[in-house]
Write an enzyme that holds these catalytic residues in place. Structure first.
Site, PDB file in Angstrom:
ATOM      1  N   ASP A  40      18.189  27.881  83.260  1.00  0.00           N
ATOM      2  CA  ASP A  40      17.293  28.460  84.262  1.00  0.00           C
ATOM      3  C   ASP A  40      17.988  29.568  85.049  1.00  0.00           C
ATOM      4  O   ASP A  40      17.465  30.678  85.184  1.00  0.00           O
ATOM      5  CB  ASP A  40      16.787  27.373  85.214  1.00  0.00           C
ATOM      6  CG  ASP A  40      16.129  26.221  84.480  1.00  0.00           C
ATOM      7  OD1 ASP A  40      15.632  26.450  83.369  1.00  0.00           O
ATOM      8  OD2 ASP A  40      16.127  25.098  85.016  1.00  0.00           O
ATOM      9  N   GLY A  47      -6.191  12.315  88.657  1.00  0.00           N
ATOM     10  CA  GLY A  47      -5.562  11.883  89.911  1.00  0.00           C
ATOM     11  C   GLY A  47      -5.459  10.378  89.969  1.00  0.00           C
ATOM     12  O   GLY A  47      -6.184   9.665  89.251  1.00  0.00           O
ATOM     13  N   GLU A  72      -5.369  17.408  77.532  1.00  0.00           N
ATOM     14  CA  GLU A  72      -4.037  18.014  77.629  1.00  0.00           C
ATOM     15  C   GLU A  72      -2.945  17.166  76.981  1.00  0.00           C
ATOM     16  O   GLU A  72      -1.814  17.641  76.766  1.00  0.00           O
ATOM     17  CB  GLU A  72      -3.678  18.285  79.100  1.00  0.00           C
ATOM     18  CG  GLU A  72      -3.319  17.062  79.923  1.00  0.00           C
ATOM     19  CD  GLU A  72      -4.504  16.308  80.497  1.00  0.00           C
ATOM     20  OE1 GLU A  72      -4.308  15.505  81.424  1.00  0.00           O
ATOM     21  OE2 GLU A  72      -5.643  16.526  80.020  1.00  0.00           O
ATOM     22  N   HIS A 115      -8.333  12.821  78.394  1.00  0.00           N
ATOM     23  CA  HIS A 115      -7.309  13.812  78.725  1.00  0.00           C
ATOM     24  C   HIS A 115      -7.065  14.736  77.526  1.00  0.00           C
ATOM     25  O   HIS A 115      -6.274  14.421  76.643  1.00  0.00           O
ATOM     26  CB  HIS A 115      -6.000  13.121  79.118  1.00  0.00           C
ATOM     27  CG  HIS A 115      -6.052  12.465  80.459  1.00  0.00           C
ATOM     28  ND1 HIS A 115      -5.717  13.131  81.620  1.00  0.00           N
ATOM     29  CD2 HIS A 115      -6.421  11.208  80.825  1.00  0.00           C
ATOM     30  CE1 HIS A 115      -5.875  12.306  82.649  1.00  0.00           C
ATOM     31  NE2 HIS A 115      -6.294  11.135  82.197  1.00  0.00           N
ATOM     32  N   CYS A 170     -10.926  13.689  83.714  1.00  0.00           N
ATOM     33  CA  CYS A 170     -10.677  12.337  84.248  1.00  0.00           C
ATOM     34  C   CYS A 170     -11.163  12.252  85.695  1.00  0.00           C
ATOM     35  O   CYS A 170     -12.357  12.300  85.949  1.00  0.00           O
ATOM     36  CB  CYS A 170      -9.198  11.970  84.110  1.00  0.00           C
ATOM     37  SG  CYS A 170      -8.881  10.188  84.337  1.00  0.00           S
ATOM     38  N   TYR A 171     -10.242  12.154  86.678  1.00  0.00           N
ATOM     39  CA  TYR A 171     -10.664  12.118  88.075  1.00  0.00           C
ATOM     40  C   TYR A 171     -11.513  13.342  88.413  1.00  0.00           C
ATOM     41  O   TYR A 171     -12.514  13.247  89.122  1.00  0.00           O
ATOM     42  CB  TYR A 171      -9.433  12.064  88.983  1.00  0.00           C
ATOM     43  CG  TYR A 171      -9.734  12.039  90.462  1.00  0.00           C
ATOM     44  CD1 TYR A 171      -9.851  10.836  91.145  1.00  0.00           C
ATOM     45  CD2 TYR A 171      -9.912  13.226  91.178  1.00  0.00           C
ATOM     46  CE1 TYR A 171     -10.131  10.813  92.507  1.00  0.00           C
ATOM     47  CE2 TYR A 171     -10.197  13.216  92.532  1.00  0.00           C
ATOM     48  CZ  TYR A 171     -10.305  12.003  93.198  1.00  0.00           C
ATOM     49  OH  TYR A 171     -10.592  11.972  94.535  1.00  0.00           O
ATOM     50  N   LYS A 206       9.695  25.223  81.394  1.00  0.00           N
ATOM     51  CA  LYS A 206      10.981  25.307  80.702  1.00  0.00           C
ATOM     52  C   LYS A 206      10.867  26.011  79.354  1.00  0.00           C
ATOM     53  O   LYS A 206      11.718  26.833  79.004  1.00  0.00           O
ATOM     54  CB  LYS A 206      11.558  23.896  80.520  1.00  0.00           C
ATOM     55  CG  LYS A 206      12.885  23.853  79.781  1.00  0.00           C
ATOM     56  CD  LYS A 206      14.022  24.403  80.627  1.00  0.00           C
ATOM     57  CE  LYS A 206      14.473  23.378  81.629  1.00  0.00           C
ATOM     58  NZ  LYS A 206      15.714  23.792  82.354  1.00  0.00           N
TER      59      LYS A 206
END
Length: 514
Positions: free
Chosen positions: A231, A59, A175, A173, A86-87, A370
């Site tokens: 989409d 965050g 990710e 992080h 992290c946060y 996506k």
């Protein structure tokens, strides 16, 4: 989108970082369903969703700010496995008695992580590895009962854990692709700690959404907003599988599409799916509605509202139509703003919807990313050129004309954009790009052509690489390709006298200009 109860679930608590979406996507890559939830959700509400675990995202705020978002402290005593990132790691540490402070030494970008043996999440990691950091505050001391499992040169607590309570925190992080073994760490949390089953597959998603759509619409007639993009195309194909001839696809020709796209839409859905297709020609109405507007948020909302009114008109002609299918994705929802995430831009199919509508929405892709949508489209039998079509904004070229949208400017942009597409494909560069397109800023500059002074528009060429559109890097296109694009645009598109190339990444910019 419904049907998530059929899968093991991991909740990602959003503290206002756009990376929350990236965490959720990384979890899905392991075939585990993930869902982003607000930090205001109570521990009881989280437990009611029967998750296998919870991940606390990063965050933008400091945990020491009075207005900083928090989480229900009961979560840490609920028995649910928790991973703070992290946060999220700092909040976990602070709320359980550790110390978080601004030491004057932050970390941004790559850092060397020194791992210690005995860690559950970093089992058999090398002593030294590269991770991605982005923090000003640091965890100065871990809470009682936790073991510090990694450090860097700048911080003494880069990772900590209490396996007995299934509580884990990492300052870096995992990710982000720049963290060398980040996915390994997430995999350990999902399968070794949370004991998740990898059942979130494309086939299972299709099956659950077909079931959910049938349950929602019953025997009612359904309209599908078909824009020509991947989409809406996948949403139409999925709903067609669910309800067959109860579906009418509505293709609205706004006059804001790229060259040849309208014809491709009709060809695909009339020939391949034999769908009842209504072609609404509304170019004049869209240009009239956009006249005089320059603010991008206003343009998106006006387009979204007009789309809905047109669909309602079609629905009145088919008096039994009660539902409208939209190809809304998870990124649309997140970027349009949530309780904790800032509004980046209102998507015409989310933040741009009118307050009152006579049609109920059916959104079978609302919780999909996506890449998941593309895979599902291929599984449903859509042609490759449609499945792998580069992302195109719902408002079309209206948000690639920076300023007032006029028929003249759109025609100039469409012609320039076609050249950009052709030249990128000519050298086979499209396979490595996320998006590539032209932008027309509504300003004019002085030029010289044929020894005469000109006063024409510039064309901005934009090409980016990305995995998920949450972050993107500008593409290093070869100079000879840029030279060909520039030469062709200036020589073939009347009204243009200058071509420039955008070398801005996301962040700090966005992929689109508006």
């Amino acid at each position: 989108m419904t049907g998530a109860a059929d899968y093991d679930t991991v909740l990602v608590v959003d503290f206002g970082a756009q990376y929350a979406q990236l965490i959720a996507r990384r979890v899905r890559e392991e075939h585990v369903y993930s869902e982003i939830v607000p930090s205001s959700m109570t521990a009881a509400e989280m437990s009611a969703r029967n998750p296998r675990g919870v991940i606390l995202s990063g965050g933008p705020k400091s945990v020491n700010e009075p207005s900083a978002p928090s989480v229900d402290a009961a979560l840490f005593a609920s028995g649910l496995p928790v991973l703070g990132i992290c946060y999220g790691a700092q909040l976990l540490a602070q709320m359980l008695g550790g110390e978080v402070a601004r030491t004057g030494v932050g970390e941004f970008g790559r850092a060397e992580l020194l791992a210690r043996s005995g860690s559950v999440l970093m089992d058999r990691w090398e002593l030294s590895s590269q991770v991605w950091m982005s923090h000003s505050d640091s965890i100065v001391s871990a809470p009682e009962g936790f073991t510090v499992t990694a450090a860097t040169a700048a911080v003494t607590v880069a990772a900590f854990e209490d396996p007995a309570r299934a509580l884990y925190g990492v300052q870096f992080h995992p990710e982000v692709v720049h963290t060398e073994r980040g996915q390994d760490l997430l995999r350990r949390f999902l399968f070794e700690v949370c004991r998740c089953r990898p059942t979130w597959t494309h086939a299972s998603v299709i099956a659950s959404q077909v079931k959910a759509v049938r349950a929602q619409v019953g025997s009612s007639h359904v309209l599908c907003a078909l824009s020509g993009g991947v989409d809406s195309a996948v949403a139409a194909a999925l709903v067609h599988r669910a309800v067959g001839d109860q579906l009418t696809a509505v293709f609205v020709d706004t006059g804001l599409m790229r060259a040849g796209e309208g014809e491709q839409v009709e060809r695909t859905f009339l020939q391949q799916f034999a769908v009842d297709l209504v072609h609404v020609k509304a170019t004049g109405r869209f240009f009239d509605a956009l006249a005089g507007l320059t603010d991008p948020e206003e343009k998106r909302k006006v387009i979204g509202q007009l789309f809905i009114r047109l669909f309602e008109e079609v629905a009145r002609e088919r008096k039994d139509a009660r539902y409208l299918v939209q190809g809304t994705l998870y990124p649309d929802v997140i970027e349009s703003g949530t309780a904790d995430a800032a509004t980046i831009k209102s998507h015409h199919n989310v933040g741009g919807l009118p307050a009152e509508m006579s049609l109920d929405l059916v959104e079978p892709l609302r919780l999909l990313f996506k890449d998941e949508v593309r895979s599902i489209g291929a599984e449903l039998g859509l042609p490759a050129e449609m499945v792998w079509r580069q992302p195109f904004p719902g408002p079309g070229l209206a948000v690639r004309v920076v300023g007032e949208v006029t028929p003249e400017r759109v025609e100039i942009l469409r012609a320039a954009d076609e050249i950009v597409l052709e030249e990128i494909r000519r050298d086979g560069l499209d396979a490595g790009l996320w998006q590539w397109f032209a932008v027309l800023p509504a300003v004019r500059s002085v030029g010289v052509m044929g020894d005469e002074r000109t006063y024409g528009y510039p064309i901005v060429v934009r090409a980016v690489t990305s995995e998920d559109a949450m972050t993107a890097d500008w593409a290093r296109l070869p100079y000879d390709v840029l030279e060909r694009i520039s030469s062709r645009v200036i020589n073939e598109v009347r009204g243009v006298n200058r071509v420039v190339y955008d070398v801005t990444s996301k962040p700090p910019g966005t992929i689109e200009w508006e």
